[in-house]
Scaffold this motif. Structure first.
Motif, short mmCIF file in Angstrom:
data_model
loop_
_atom_site.label_atom_id
_atom_site.label_comp_id
_atom_site.label_asym_id
_atom_site.label_seq_id
_atom_site.Cartn_x
_atom_site.Cartn_y
_atom_site.Cartn_z
N GLU A 169 0.85 -0.94 -0.04
CA GLU A 169 0.12 0.43 -0.51
C GLU A 169 0.69 1.47 0.09
O GLU A 169 0.48 2.35 -0.22
CB GLU A 169 -0.97 0.09 0.93
N THR A 170 2.19 1.00 -0.09
CA THR A 170 2.80 2.69 0.62
C THR A 170 3.68 2.85 -0.71
O THR A 170 4.24 3.13 -0.88
CB THR A 170 3.97 1.83 1.87
N VAL A 171 3.81 1.93 -1.91
CA VAL A 171 4.44 1.45 -3.02
C VAL A 171 3.73 2.68 -3.87
O VAL A 171 2.57 2.11 -4.16
CB VAL A 171 4.86 0.71 -3.57
N PRO A 172 4.03 4.15 -4.41
CA PRO A 172 3.62 4.78 -5.28
C PRO A 172 3.26 4.16 -6.68
O PRO A 172 3.61 2.75 -6.96
CB PRO A 172 4.57 5.85 -5.43
N THR A 173 1.70 3.93 -6.93
CA THR A 173 1.86 3.54 -8.16
C THR A 173 2.76 3.93 -9.24
O THR A 173 2.66 3.24 -10.73
CB THR A 173 -0.27 4.13 -8.62
N ASP A 174 2.86 5.50 -9.19
CA ASP A 174 4.01 5.95 -10.56
C ASP A 174 5.32 5.44 -10.46
O ASP A 174 6.12 5.48 -11.55
CB ASP A 174 3.42 7.55 -10.60
N VAL A 175 5.40 4.01 -9.77
CA VAL A 175 6.75 4.18 -9.54
C VAL A 175 7.52 2.16 -10.74
O VAL A 175 6.80 1.98 -10.48
CB VAL A 175 7.32 4.10 -8.23
N ASP A 176 8.26 3.65 -11.97
CA ASP A 176 8.11 2.06 -13.31
C ASP A 176 9.04 0.77 -12.45
O ASP A 176 8.68 0.24 -12.42
CB ASP A 176 8.46 3.23 -14.04
N ILE B 96 13.15 -4.90 -1.56
CA ILE B 96 12.57 -5.55 -2.68
C ILE B 96 11.94 -4.68 -4.24
O ILE B 96 11.72 -3.35 -3.91
CB ILE B 96 11.42 -5.65 -1.92
N PRO B 97 12.78 -5.14 -5.22
CA PRO B 97 12.67 -4.80 -6.18
C PRO B 97 11.13 -3.80 -6.51
O PRO B 97 9.80 -4.99 -6.40
CB PRO B 97 12.80 -5.32 -6.67
N VAL B 98 10.83 -2.66 -7.14
CA VAL B 98 9.38 -2.74 -7.44
C VAL B 98 9.53 -2.38 -9.08
O VAL B 98 10.71 -2.12 -8.99
CB VAL B 98 9.67 -1.09 -6.75
N THR B 99 8.42 -3.12 -9.50
CA THR B 99 7.98 -3.16 -10.97
C THR B 99 6.86 -2.74 -10.83
O THR B 99 5.71 -3.31 -10.70
CB THR B 99 8.56 -4.13 -11.76
N ALA C 62 10.79 3.02 2.71
CA ALA C 62 10.67 3.41 1.89
C ALA C 62 11.10 3.36 0.47
O ALA C 62 11.56 2.39 0.04
CB ALA C 62 12.51 4.33 2.79
N VAL C 63 10.43 3.74 -0.72
CA VAL C 63 10.25 3.87 -2.21
C VAL C 63 11.63 4.68 -2.90
O VAL C 63 10.97 5.52 -2.62
CB VAL C 63 9.30 3.82 -2.76
N VAL C 64 12.63 4.32 -3.09
CA VAL C 64 13.55 4.75 -4.28
C VAL C 64 13.02 4.35 -5.83
O VAL C 64 13.02 3.54 -6.22
CB VAL C 64 14.69 4.47 -3.84
N GLN C 65 12.41 5.50 -6.80
CA GLN C 65 12.69 5.22 -8.39
C GLN C 65 14.33 5.10 -8.51
O GLN C 65 14.68 5.92 -8.30
CB GLN C 65 11.36 6.10 -9.03
#
Length: 130
Positions: free
Chosen positions: A22-29, A95-98, A126-129
């Motif tokens: 839920e914390t991961v922004p949907t616009d992070v490619d 964890i990778p985000v895609t 924390a999420v980093v693009q």
């Protein structure tokens, strides 16, 4: 982002995958999500969220660092075993985000592992693009 986890027993394994997701922004490619537990008697791991495995994790940690095993730190607050268990687990995972989602394997979940509960704990994400 920070959220709270309530644990019910001294040792407890709680699936927090949905709360992290839920914390991961949907616009992070493409990016990376780091989950950090700011506690010395709890940890976080990536593994399968299956009830028997969660019980096995608890039993395995008990065997690794048994409670009441004449630890010097127990003279202070009787929880040296919890510190030792948390040290083995680790305080963070990345964890990778895609495409705005955690890129976990089929059976992987983010598990919060309590070693000195029951307590209310914090989990920082924390999420980093890139």
């Amino acid at each position: 982002m920070t959220f709270q986890v309530e644990t019910g027993d001294r040792s407890d394994v709680v699936d927090v995958t949905g709360r992290v997701e839920e914390t991961v922004p949907t616009d992070v490619d493409r990016g990376v999500c780091t989950v950090f537990v700011p506690h010395t008697t709890a940890g976080v791991v990536v593994n399968e969220n299956e009830s028997r495995l969660r019980a096995d994790i608890e039993r395995g940690l008990e065997r690794l660092a048994p409670r009441g095993d004449d630890y010097a730190h127990d003279a202070i607050d009787d929880n040296a075993d919890a510190h030792l268990r948390a040290m083995v687990l680790g305080e963070s995972v990345s964890i990778p985000v895609t495409d705005g989602s955690l890129d976990l394997g089929t059976w992987q979940s983010v598990l919060f592992v309590e070693c000195d509960g029951p307590r209310t704990r914090s989990v920082e994400v924390a999420v980093v693009q890139y």
